[in-house]
Design an enzyme around this catalytic site. Structure first.
Site, PDB file in Angstrom:
ATOM      1  N   ASP A  37      43.457  51.142 -20.154  1.00 55.05           N
ATOM      2  CA  ASP A  37      42.340  51.603 -19.331  1.00 55.05           C
ATOM      3  C   ASP A  37      41.057  51.081 -19.954  1.00 55.05           C
ATOM      4  O   ASP A  37      41.043  50.632 -21.104  1.00 55.05           O
ATOM      5  CB  ASP A  37      42.307  53.130 -19.262  1.00 55.05           C
ATOM      6  N   ASN A  90      48.140  50.138 -11.593  1.00 56.74           N
ATOM      7  CA  ASN A  90      47.489  51.259 -10.931  1.00 56.74           C
ATOM      8  C   ASN A  90      45.964  51.203 -10.995  1.00 56.74           C
ATOM      9  O   ASN A  90      45.297  51.915 -10.245  1.00 56.74           O
ATOM     10  CB  ASN A  90      47.990  52.564 -11.572  1.00 56.74           C
ATOM     11  N   TYR A 156      37.331  48.160   0.217  1.00 56.30           N
ATOM     12  CA  TYR A 156      38.477  48.875  -0.358  1.00 56.30           C
ATOM     13  C   TYR A 156      39.727  48.657   0.486  1.00 56.30           C
ATOM     14  O   TYR A 156      40.802  48.315  -0.032  1.00 56.30           O
ATOM     15  CB  TYR A 156      38.151  50.368  -0.445  1.00 56.30           C
ATOM     16  N   LYS A 160      43.318  46.769  -0.516  1.00 59.28           N
ATOM     17  CA  LYS A 160      44.595  47.478  -0.488  1.00 59.28           C
ATOM     18  C   LYS A 160      45.559  46.891   0.534  1.00 59.28           C
ATOM     19  O   LYS A 160      46.782  46.903   0.322  1.00 59.28           O
ATOM     20  CB  LYS A 160      44.351  48.971  -0.223  1.00 59.28           C
ATOM     21  N   ILE A 189      44.478  62.425  -2.881  1.00 56.33           N
ATOM     22  CA  ILE A 189      45.093  63.006  -4.080  1.00 56.33           C
ATOM     23  C   ILE A 189      44.032  63.670  -4.942  1.00 56.33           C
ATOM     24  O   ILE A 189      42.878  63.217  -5.004  1.00 56.33           O
ATOM     25  CB  ILE A 189      45.826  61.908  -4.890  1.00 56.33           C
ATOM     26  N   THR A 191      42.240  63.737  -7.707  1.00 54.47           N
ATOM     27  CA  THR A 191      41.904  62.846  -8.810  1.00 54.47           C
ATOM     28  C   THR A 191      40.387  62.765  -8.961  1.00 54.47           C
ATOM     29  O   THR A 191      39.638  63.095  -8.028  1.00 54.47           O
ATOM     30  CB  THR A 191      42.429  61.419  -8.568  1.00 54.47           C
TER      31      THR A 191
END
Length: 248
Positions: A37, A90, A156, A160, A189, A191
């Site tokens: 990360d 991810n 975005y 994707k 989600i 997050t």
């Protein structure tokens, strides 16, 4: 049950959200885990948590938009553990909401550099290692925005959507090399990204979900582990929605 004993998992975007949940799940299932990360403090916290549970973990600072970082992270992982059996690509960022004519080139490039180009670079190095060792599994994080439009989210959604095409093409390239490539498509989600996207008004995201709640990072992680496990051995080139019906 320890489905991944003797296996090595390499995870990008591991310091929070879905990546963090996946790292903990792989470690719990017996895998040696390489976590990467850009955020070193959160990465170190996750490393300590895995080690406290007797897991074997390697933490590497890596910005996937910097190809040299990616190459070094894959090299460090194979130097430490000898192989990469499961790669969970991810790392990703959300866009600043804007209609197409207001998206700056810098903002477009920022989203595509991380979400698409970064995943491509990861795959290049991961697959090269998997070819040397005789096989492996990759899972890329796309999104429900990879199969539908998003008002104010063209950059975005474009990144994707493209990830799904990249996933399917790679699956065909390596189907006979014992390398499987799939994508997971999360919905809304719980997050930090969702907090930022909604400006803290989580109810806006809940209202979009037919099931009436947000998904949990652990629910996405379980889908990723299934795709990487022997139970998913006949699955390649799939784009699997885990979204509470949002994409419908």
């Amino acid at each position: 049950m320890h489905r991944f004993t003797g296996k090595v998992a390499f995870i990008t975007g591991a310091a929070s959200g879905i990546g963090r949940a996946a790292a903990l799940a792989f470690a719990r299932e017996g895998a040696q885990v390489a976590i990467t990360d850009r955020t070193e403090a959160a990465l170190d916290q996750l490393r300590a948590e895995i080690e406290a549970a007797s897991g074997e973990v390697l933490a590497i600072r890596c910005d996937v938009s910097v190809p040299e970082d990616v190459e070094a992270a894959v090299a460090k992982t194979t130097e430490r553990f000898g192989r990469i059996d499961c790669a969970f690509n991810n790392a990703g960022v959300e866009n600043k909401a804007a209609p197409v004519h207001e998206i700056t080139l810098d903002e477009w490039d920022r989203i595509l550099d991380i979400n698409l180009r970064g995943t491509f670079v990861c795959m290049k190095h991961e697959i090269a290692q998997m070819l040397r060792q005789g096989g492996g599994v990759l899972v890329n994080t796309s999104s429900g925005a990879g199969i539908r439009g998003v008002a104010g989210g063209a950059s975005y959604a474009a990144s994707k959507h493209a990830l799904i095409g990249l996933t399917k093409s790679a699956a065909l390239d390596y189907a006979k090399a014992n390398i499987r490539v799939n994508a997971v498509l999360p919905g809304n989600i719980e997050t930090p990204m969702m907090d930022r996207f909604t400006g803290g008004d989580i109810q806006k995201a809940i209202d979009l979900e037919p099931v009436g709640r947000l998904g949990k990072p652990e629910e996405i992680a379980e889908a990723v582990l299934w795709m990487c496990s022997d139970l998913g051995a006949f699955v390649t080139g799939a784009a699997i929605s885990v979204d509470g019906g949002w994409s419908l």
